[in-house]
Each structure stands twice: as structure tokens, then as C-alpha cells.
Motif scaffolding. Structure first.
Motif, mmCIF file in Angstrom:
data_model
loop_
_atom_site.group_PDB
_atom_site.id
_atom_site.type_symbol
_atom_site.label_atom_id
_atom_site.label_comp_id
_atom_site.label_asym_id
_atom_site.label_seq_id
_atom_site.Cartn_x
_atom_site.Cartn_y
_atom_site.Cartn_z
ATOM 1 N N UNK A 93 3.231 3.591 6.129
ATOM 2 C CA UNK A 93 3.534 2.522 5.395
ATOM 3 C C UNK A 93 3.699 1.175 5.842
ATOM 4 N N UNK A 137 -0.005 5.224 1.998
ATOM 5 C CA UNK A 137 1.453 4.985 1.843
ATOM 6 C C UNK A 137 2.236 6.004 1.221
ATOM 7 N N UNK A 138 1.609 6.657 0.148
ATOM 8 C CA UNK A 138 2.246 7.665 -0.553
ATOM 9 C C UNK A 138 2.041 8.994 -0.181
ATOM 10 N N UNK A 139 0.642 9.359 0.051
ATOM 11 C CA UNK A 139 0.046 10.687 0.359
ATOM 12 C C UNK A 139 0.247 10.996 1.829
ATOM 13 N N UNK A 140 -0.039 10.051 2.754
ATOM 14 C CA UNK A 140 -0.176 10.454 4.002
ATOM 15 C C UNK A 140 1.077 9.805 4.809
ATOM 16 N N UNK A 141 1.627 8.781 4.232
ATOM 17 C CA UNK A 141 3.042 8.254 4.857
ATOM 18 C C UNK A 141 2.799 7.325 5.803
ATOM 19 N N UNK A 148 3.897 11.558 -8.935
ATOM 20 C CA UNK A 148 3.466 11.857 -7.420
ATOM 21 C C UNK A 148 3.035 10.860 -6.613
ATOM 22 N N UNK A 149 2.767 9.732 -7.204
ATOM 23 C CA UNK A 149 2.322 8.573 -6.207
ATOM 24 C C UNK A 149 2.467 7.415 -7.182
ATOM 25 N N UNK A 150 2.758 6.110 -6.352
ATOM 26 C CA UNK A 150 2.690 4.821 -6.967
ATOM 27 C C UNK A 150 1.538 4.744 -7.803
ATOM 28 N N UNK A 151 0.335 5.109 -7.122
ATOM 29 C CA UNK A 151 -0.883 4.751 -8.020
ATOM 30 C C UNK A 151 -0.870 5.674 -9.357
ATOM 31 N N UNK A 207 11.526 6.162 -5.912
ATOM 32 C CA UNK A 207 11.169 5.041 -5.429
ATOM 33 C C UNK A 207 10.503 4.131 -6.698
ATOM 34 N N UNK A 218 3.813 -2.048 12.396
ATOM 35 C CA UNK A 218 3.870 -1.284 11.071
ATOM 36 C C UNK A 218 5.204 -0.147 10.704
ATOM 37 N N UNK A 239 -2.810 3.268 -1.467
ATOM 38 C CA UNK A 239 -1.677 4.385 -1.702
ATOM 39 C C UNK A 239 -2.135 5.731 -1.185
ATOM 40 N N UNK A 245 10.596 -1.068 0.545
ATOM 41 C CA UNK A 245 9.269 -0.301 -0.080
ATOM 42 C C UNK A 245 8.748 0.661 0.720
ATOM 43 N N UNK A 246 9.304 0.759 1.912
ATOM 44 C CA UNK A 246 8.695 1.536 2.896
ATOM 45 C C UNK A 246 9.869 3.098 2.945
ATOM 46 N N UNK A 273 7.861 8.911 -7.390
ATOM 47 C CA UNK A 273 7.517 7.487 -7.600
ATOM 48 C C UNK A 273 7.593 7.180 -9.174
ATOM 49 N N UNK A 310 11.179 6.501 2.119
ATOM 50 C CA UNK A 310 10.632 7.874 2.035
ATOM 51 C C UNK A 310 11.580 8.790 2.202
ATOM 52 N N UNK A 334 -8.273 7.052 -6.146
ATOM 53 C CA UNK A 334 -6.871 6.409 -5.642
ATOM 54 C C UNK A 334 -7.204 5.573 -4.694
ATOM 55 N N UNK A 335 -6.799 4.269 -4.714
ATOM 56 C CA UNK A 335 -7.162 3.458 -3.702
ATOM 57 C C UNK A 335 -6.616 3.867 -2.257
#
Lengths: 732, 156
Positions: free
Chosen positions: B34, B28-32, A272-275, A431, A206, B25, A212-213, A221, A215, B21-22
């Protein structure tokens, strides 16, 4: 289970203290005229030795799953005499074609174009180690050899490791490129072996470094909405509503430059996030002006094609031999067929994305742009940055990231420009991630098309004339990439009496290169048709193919022109390995196909069965491939296996349609792809001919569809002339 | 925003995110983390597969709220310190990946399969892995790797 030593070394990274062996680009005047002056570490450099013996080899070409990041460094390691276990591979840290040469990839051409440069890099390092070894051991240089990351004396047990010699080697003159002698194939210890790709460990843990990874600190985002019909311009959007959505930081209407490969009008949202930005986008209401937008219709295109009733199109690309005579000769029989194939999408599993950080006035008042970019072509983005933003090369830093698939997709720059626009406005790194729906709506598709093929057959059952008429697509007056065919393809390339022509119509839907452009459909048409001719004349397919190839000869042109002898060899090999002519039970059949493209000669045999409910099983595909010597056997086998399965997946279920300029399929639930249970066994045989090695990312895909269609005929007596198969009532 | 707690790769974690929030995400985006990939967002590609309380789930379809109090394992938590999971080791040894993007999801699905069926048949593999799409077509090697790993697999 504990990691093997090799894996641990690869995880440990490089702890500094190394130096760079200077190396030279072909054609460098400085190098040609005064090789002894070329000692600067600032010249093109691919090899670095660390004091602990670690050898770092850079890979200049982007990696998208084709294995180039492993195969190119294998060539360097082979020539220098390195032990592969001592090697770590890194992507070149910047895009600088003067230093590194060609830093793009595509067309299954990267291996061929880098073969000599990589050998030169390795051999240069080897000669400098030998020179250093001679000094250090006080032995004649011609009594020394390299092996296993060391220089050794052939008449005694004396040796010095590369690490011990590195500092002295660095001070040796760079050898004249003309003086370099490359290893013969019989001396290889690395090339031709199976090597797990250099990023395998990162991938399975991972830690894979996909675009896309990315950061970076303080990053936002982003998402970008464009008109669903290509070419629409923006009138207004409910930005105030969007800005109230949770997690949204800002949103803008952005006017593009109208270039589909750069920046089109749209709405950009950062958060603040992709979501957060994907969710806010569901509330987006945009008014588009679609007066100049695409009104494309698949059904309209199909009707256009079916209404073309001429044997020849206005664009005649080739006419050779006594064409008119053989088709008008009343003793000859003319066989004619019509084929159809749909638009398909790239479906790279990693969506288009880019992280951009635009810093206004950062260095001496000049702007600076940093991008983290999964791309097949970093140098092309340098030109876009210059043309669109006025940024010189020194104002742009490009981090080329691993691509989660590309297949020709990541050659445009619109997702890069969109990320830049968002970063400029936000004043922060952003991103940008395309949703799956964005990827399917705004792809540069493999275009659909239609084709008539005719053959004149004489009373003895010999094919004496060949005629192709493709009905395809143009944009801005030019036939688009992937539409129709070129006359380098078999049998247009070699057959004595041929004609090839095109009729095209305008479609605005974006078109682009898709794994083996045009060959991926042209092979289906022509190699199905040759089998139809075999059936019509009652002849064996292998025999007919060999007859149509004619005497063994290399056709005029470079490595990308066919050799009919190499073609015949792969056909004979696949017939032998695939059990051609075997008696098959009812409902089961073998189908053969041959194609030449991307400097590769490939023949395949498919073994299928079809049951009473039209459930299709592709049991096995046997492939015979000649791409010259194999660099990484594991990688090469994987590319052939993968291309065959990809070709089957595409043939079975994939189809993109559009009406009113809008793409009708939005996600995988409307676009069936092959799953593991339907994947065939694949049996691959290489003919490692004594030619220069070329790439395998594409050429094993084109023959597959015809092999399957021909096998379906053999199993059932039913001829398939349209893709995808599910539209013809088949299931897998 | 609500706070949710779960055990992530063996460590207590608390996140402060919208309840819908799924998990994908959130990771990936909050905890980091990936290694869990976004592919389709509708549970069709399997690139986002993680384990929740030991079962494979598509993390694009489960919310952060729904894993409150659960045990979540991602690809980053599959190895035990420097000991790779047998599937990871075999995936490296047999050079399974091409582009590699789907492979973390493939491995998470395969790990759940081996836990349930330490010696799976081809049909077991077809069923357990059917939700994981590979655009590069590495299915032949995925199947071989699962069989190889099963030979070494110690269910304990």
C-alpha cells in the motif's frame, strides 16, 4: 546507508513490559481534592516507560500533516527531562476524551489547547522520577535534577536512569497539579529545536499508516454513488446489471437520512477490489428525483452579486465611530473597489475513505462497530454513531488513522456512514474509497464570493473610515462557514471608524472549512485594498499599515484577538528582511501583506516578475511570523513554507464552478494545481515573543494572495481583483 | 482470469487478475503493498509512481497485463534490506514530508531522476518532478533533499 540508531529504535516498536504513569486531567475533582489517591493506571495517561529505557508518549490529536503528533510529545518530553532519542510516539489507541482530553484537531488551536496539559503530563512524570531518585540514591530531593532520561545528583556523579527508577516512580504519589513548576524557555533542550516528524521513516518506506491503507481480514472494497446535484433522492438503479460485473459481490440502493454530513441517498457497491467496484460503477444507471436537489449556478451567483448596488447589506455586523460623518464629509474622498474569489476544493491527496466493520449482535447480543478512520474529529463520530445507529461508546471502536491531508475537510462523517451502511449489508468489513471524482463533486467547498470595500480618505491622505460589504452565501437561514468575514480581523478589529455588513443568497452547494476559513479570502480583499489606498494616496504601504494599526495594544478578548504591537513588529521585520523599498528592475516588483488570524500575526513580502507574455514568476516570499515560542522549528518552517505555496497554488489556478447544481470540474486535468517548477523560495523569520505558543497550520496562508497581487501591481501597474490568476490571462 | 508474472521488488510474482486492472490496484488490493498511493486515477498527481524496467510510470495508467514479464519496483523495494535509499534517508533527515501521502511517489520519481542524472540541475528537477503534485506544498524541501541526496549519490 545504514539507519541511525534513533531510527532503528523507532522501528522496533514497544515490546511490552511497560507501565503507565498515572496523570490527571485539568478539572478532575478527584485529582484536585485528593491528589494522593490518583495513582491508578486507569486515569488519563500519556507517558509509558519500558524496561529497556524506551519512553512511549501518546499523541491524542489526529495527524494530518500539521505536525501535531510530533510537537505535542516534544512538550511532554521536555518537561519530563527525556532524551528525545529514547522517545517513541504513538497515536492514542482509542477515542476516549475522559481519559485523553480533547482528541480532535482544527483551527490551528490544537497546540494552544494542549500546551498546559502536555506540560502537566511531562512535569508529573518528572516529579515522580525525582521522588523515586531521592529514595533510591538516599539523597535530598532538592539536590536532584532530571536530564537525558535520568535523575542525577547536582553535587556528585551519581545518577539513575529513568528505566532503573521506573518501577519505584510508579509507586510515588501523583503530585498536586498546583505544585508543578514548568521549565523556563532558557532551560529547554528539545523545544525550539528541529525534529523530523515521528512518522518520517514510515512515510518514506511506504509503511505510512494512512486510513486508505487499512487492510483487515475478509475485507471487501466499496464505492458509493450519490446524486451529482446535492439533495437528489434515489428512484431506481440497474442493480441486477451491476451484480453481473466481474468482481462485484453485491450492490444496494441505500436511503439516507437527508443529512449531508451523515448519509445521503445512493447506490453502494462492494466487491473484491477497489478497481472492480469503480469499474462496475461505470455501468451504473440511476434515476434520481432532483425536485429538491441543488440547481446552483456560479454564473447566477455572480449576477446576483453584481446586481447588489448598495454599500451596506441587511446583515450589519459592526458599526463603530462616527461612520456616517466621515463618509459624508465632502472634504474626504471615498475610494471604492470590488473583489471576487471562486469556490475551491480541498483536494486532499488521500481521498475520503473509511474502513468499517459492523458486527450485529456480537457482544451479549449488542451490536459492535469498529472503524478505521482518518478524521480530524473522532469524538464527533461517537455522537453520530449514537444518534444514527443507537450505539453507545462501548459499542464503538475508533482507530484514528493518519490523514493524507485534510485542511478542514475531514470533519464531517458522510464517508463514515456510507462505509457503515455497506458493512452492515455485506456482513463483512468494508473499505470504502471515494474516487477523485467523488472527492471533487461532493466536497464541502471553500465558498466563492464577492466583496465591496470602501475607505474615506481625508485631505492629508489619512484613512479615516473603513467599510466592508461582503456578498456571500447562506443555507437554512445561516451564513455558511467561510463566507464573508468576522470583526476580529484587521482592520475591522482595531480601526476607530468602521462598518462591516453582509448580503447573502441561498446556495445548496456544500460549504465547509478550508484552511483558514474566511480569512483565506478576506485577507486577499482587505490587504489588497490597503495597498490600493497607499497607491491612491501616494504613501508608503508599510507606513500606511502602521498608521492604521494605531498605538501598540492588545485588543479585548482572549489569545485570538490581535495585538497591534505584535502586528507592527512582524510588518517591520518583514520590511527589513524582505528588502522593502529596494529598487527593482522593470517588470519586477515587491508586494506586502499583513494579516491576523488564528492567534498569529503574519506579514509577507512577495517578489514577482511578469514578462511580456504575462508569464508570472514568484521568485521569493519573505515571511515574518509571531506565534509565540516555536515548539518544533522544522515543523514550523515547513508549515509556513507549505501554506505560502498552497496559497499561491490556489490563487494562480484553482476554481470550482457549478451549473444546474452540478460541479463542473471532475479531476486534476480540469483543476490546475501548482507544480514544483513554479514554487517560490520561502524565507521565514519568527519573532518568538513571550506569549503562549499557538498553531501554524493555517495562518501563513491568508496574507499570500494579497502580497502577490500587490507585487503584480508594483511590477506592471495592473491591479488584480479576481482569483484565479489564470482567468486574468496569467500563466506560471 | 489470466495470470501475469513479473519481478516485483526483486521477487518473482504471479497474479491472477483481469488484464485491464491497473498495476496500482493490483499492488494495493491484490498483493497488499500500500505504499503506492491512489490520488487521481488519471496520471495527473504522481502519487502512484513506480518503476517498470527502471523507468518511472504512473501505475494507475498501466495494466497488470502490460507489466507481464517486466521488472517492477515500488517504494517498498527501494531500500536494500536495512539500508535505506539515500533519498529516503535524506527525506527523513530533512523532514520533507507534511501529510506524507504524495511522498512515496515523489521519492520514486526522484530516484529515477538520480539514476539518469546523478547531479541534477534545478531545471532537471523541475522537469522530472513536474508530474508529482504535493498538496501540502513541500516543494522547497523536495528540491533541497534531491540536491542533498545527489551530493551523496553513488550511481553505481
Amino acid at each position: 546507508m545504514h539507519l541511525k540508531r534513533r531510527t532503528l529504535i523507532k522501528m522496533s516498536g514497544l515490546a511490552g513490559g511497560g507501565f503507565v504513569l498515572a496523570s490527571v486531567m485539568p478539572g478532575s475533582l478527584l485529582a484536585e481534592e485528593a491528589p494522593s489517591l490518583v495513582g491508578s493506571v486507569e486515569l488519563n495517561a500519556y507517558v509509558q516507560i519500558d524496561e529497556d529505557g524506551t519512553i512511549t508518549i501518546y499523541s491524542g490529536s489526529p495527524e494530518m500533516g500539521q505536525g501535531i503528533k510530533t510537537s505535542l510529545p516534544m512538550i511532554v518530553a521536555e518537561e519530563m527531562g527525556a532524551n528525545w532519542d529514547d522517545v517513541i510516539v504513538k497515536q492514542t489507541p482509542e477515542v476516549d476524551t475522559e481519559r485523553y482530553g480533547r482528541q480532535s484537531t482544527g483551527g490551528s488551536y490544537t497546540l494552544y489547547l494542549n500546551w498546559n496539559l502536555m506540560r502537566k503530563m511531562g512535569a508529573t512524570a518528572r516529579e515522580m522520577f525525582l521522588a523515586a531518585g531521592a529514595i533510591e540514591m538516599e539523597l535530598p530531593r532538592d539536590e536532584l535534577k532530571v536530564e537525558n532520561s535520568r535523575v542525577f545528583h547536582i553535587h556528585s556523579d551519581q545518577f539513575r536512569s529513568f528505566a532503573e527508577l521506573a518501577a519505584l516512580a510508579y509507586r510515588q504519589p501523583v503530585p498536586d497539579p498546583e505544585s508543578l513548576v514548568y521549565k523556563g524557555r532558557e532551560e529547554y533542550t528539545i523545544l525550539g529545536k528541529s525534529v523530523s516528524q515521528v512518522d518520517s521513516l514510515d512515510i518514506v518506506t511506504g509503511a505510512g499508516d494512512f486510513g486508505i491503507d487499512t487492510r483487515v481480514p475478509d475485507m471487501l472494497y466499496g464505492t458509493y454513488e450519490k446524486c451529482p446535484a446535492v439533495g437528489g433522492t434515489i428512484v431506481s438503479a440497474n442493480l441486477d446489471d451491476l451484480k453481473k460485473e466481474p468482481g462485484v459481490v453485491d450492490a444496494w440502493i441505500i436511503n439516507g437520512n437527508g443529512n449531508v454530513r451523515e448519509l445521503m441517498d445512493g447506490v453502494g457497491i462492494v466487491g473484491t477490489s477497489t478497481w472492480a467496484v469503480f469499474k462496475a460503477r461505470e455501468k451504473l444507471k440511476v434515476v434520481w428525483d432532483e425536485s429538491a436537489a441543488s440547481k446552483d449556478s456560479w454564473t447566477g451567483f455572480k449576477k446576483f452579486a453584481e446586481d447588489v448596488d448598495s454599500d451596506v447589506g441587511p446583515e450589519v455586523n459592526i458599526e463603530r465611530g462616527d461612520f456616517k460623518a466621515v463618509f459624508e464629509d465632502r472634504d474626504n474622498r471615498v475610494v471604492e473597489r470590488f473583489y471576487e474569489f471562486p469556490y475551491v476544493t480541498h483536494m486532499c491527496l488521500e481521498p475520503m475513505n473509511c474502513t468499517a466493520h459492523y458486527r450485529a449482535g456480537e457482544k451479549d447480543g449488542r451490536d459492535h462497530l469498529e472503524v478505521w478512520l482518518p478524521t480530524q474529529n473522532g469524538p464527533r463520530f461517537q455522537s453520530v454513531a449514537k444518534n444514527l445507529y443507537g450505539l453507545e461508546k462501548d459499542q464503538v471502536t475508533i482507530h484514528v488513522k493518519r490523514m493524507g491531508g485534510s485542511f478542514g475537510r475531514r470533519t464531517s462523517n458522510e464517508y463514515v456512514c456510507e462505509a457503515i451502511e455497506l458493512s452492515k449489508r455485506a456482513g463483512k468489513p468494508v473499505k470504502l474509497t471515494w474516487s477523485r471524482e467523488d472527492n471533487m463533486r461532493h466536497d464541502f467547498f471553500r465558498v466563492g464570493g464577492f466583496q465591496k470595500v470602501r475607505a474615506a480618505v481625508n485631505p492629508e491622505g489619512r484613512v479615516v473610515g473603513w467599510d466592508e460589504h461582503a456578498i456571500g452565501i447562506h443555507q437554512n437561514g445561516e451564513r455558511v462557514v467561510g463566507s464573508g468575514f468576522r470583526d476580529s480581523a484587521f482592520p475591522l478589529a482595531n480601526f476607530p471608524v468602521v462598518r462591516g455588513s453582509h448580503t447573502t443568497t441561498e446556495m445548496k452547494t456544500l460549504a465547509g472549512p478550508w484552511r483558514a476559513p474566511w480569512s483565506n479570502t478576506h485577507a486577499f480583499i482587505t490587504q489588497s485594498f490597503i495597498h490600493e489606498l497607499a497607491v491612491e494616496t501616494g504613501r508608503d504601504h508599510v507606513e500606511l499599515l502602521l498608521e492604521m494599526l494605531g498605538s501598540p495594544r492588545k485588543l479585548p478578548g482572549d489569545i485570538r484577538s490581535m495585538h497591534t504591537g505584535r502586528a507592527a513588529d512582524v510588518i517591520k521585520m518583514v520590511a527589513s528582511k524582505g528588502g522593502w523599498g529596494r529598487k527593482m528592475p522593470k517588470g519586477r516588483g515587491l508586494g506586502l501583506s499583513f494579516y491576523f488570524c488564528h492567534a498569529a500575526h503574519v506579514a509577507e513580502i512577495a517578489e514577482v516578475s511578469v514578462d511580456a507574455e504575462r508569464k508570472l514568476t514568484l521568485h521569493r516570499v519573505t515571511a515574518a511570523v509571531d506565534v509565540g515560542p516555536i515548539i518544533n522549528m522544522s515543523g514550523a518552517l515547513g508549515q509556513v513554507q507549505g501554506a505560502i505555496i498552497d496559497g499561491y497554488s490556489t490563487m494562480v489556478g484553482q476554481k470550482i464552478t457549478m451549473e444546474q447544481g452540478r460541479i463542473e470540474q471532475t479531476n486534476l486535468d480540469q483543476y490546475p494545481v501548482l507544480r514544483i517548477g513554479a514554487a517560490p523560495e520561502v524565507d521565514v523569520h519568527f519573532i518568538q515573543s513571550d506569549n503562549e505558543p499557538t498553531g501554524l497550520g493555517e495562518p501563513a496562508l491568508p496574507p499570500l494572495a494579497a502580497a502577490v497581487a500587490n507585487a503584480i501591481y508594483a511590477a506592471t501597474g495592473e491591479r488584480v481583483r479576481k482569483m484565479p490568476l489564470i482567468d486574468e490571462g496569467f500563466t506560471v | 482470469m489470466p495470470k501475469y508474472q513479473f519481478l516485483l521488488n526483486g521477487k518473482e510474482f504471479e497474479v491472477d487478475v483481469p488484464g485491464d486492472m491497473p498495476l496500482l490496484w493490483t499492488l494495493r488490493d491484490v498483493i497488499g503493498l500500500t505504499g503506492t498511493k491512489y490520488g487521481c486515477g488519471i496520471g495527473q498527481c504522481g502519487a502512484c509512481t513506480v518503476h517498470v524496467d527502471g523507468s518511472p510510470v504512473r501505475s494507475c495508467l498501466v495494466t497488470a497485463a502490460s507489466v507481464d514479464g517486466s521488472e517492477v519496483t515500488t517504494i517498498e523495494g527501494l531500500a536494500e534490506e536495512d539500508r535505506l535509499h539515500i533519498l529516503q534517508q535524506v527525506w527523513v533527515d530533512q523532514d520533507v514530508a507534511q501529510c506524507g501521502y504524495c511522498q512515496t511517489g515523489q521519492i520514486m520519481s526522484a530516484a529515477a531522476l538520480l539514476k539518469e542524472k546523478p547531479n541534477p540541475t534545478d531545471d532537471d528537477i523541475d522537469e522530472a518532478m513536474s508530474g508529482n503534485y504535493c498538496r501540502c506544498g513541500t516543494y522547497v524541501r523536495i528540491r533541497e533533499a534531491i540536491h542533498t541526496a545527489a551530493g551523496f549519490y553513488d550511481a553505481s
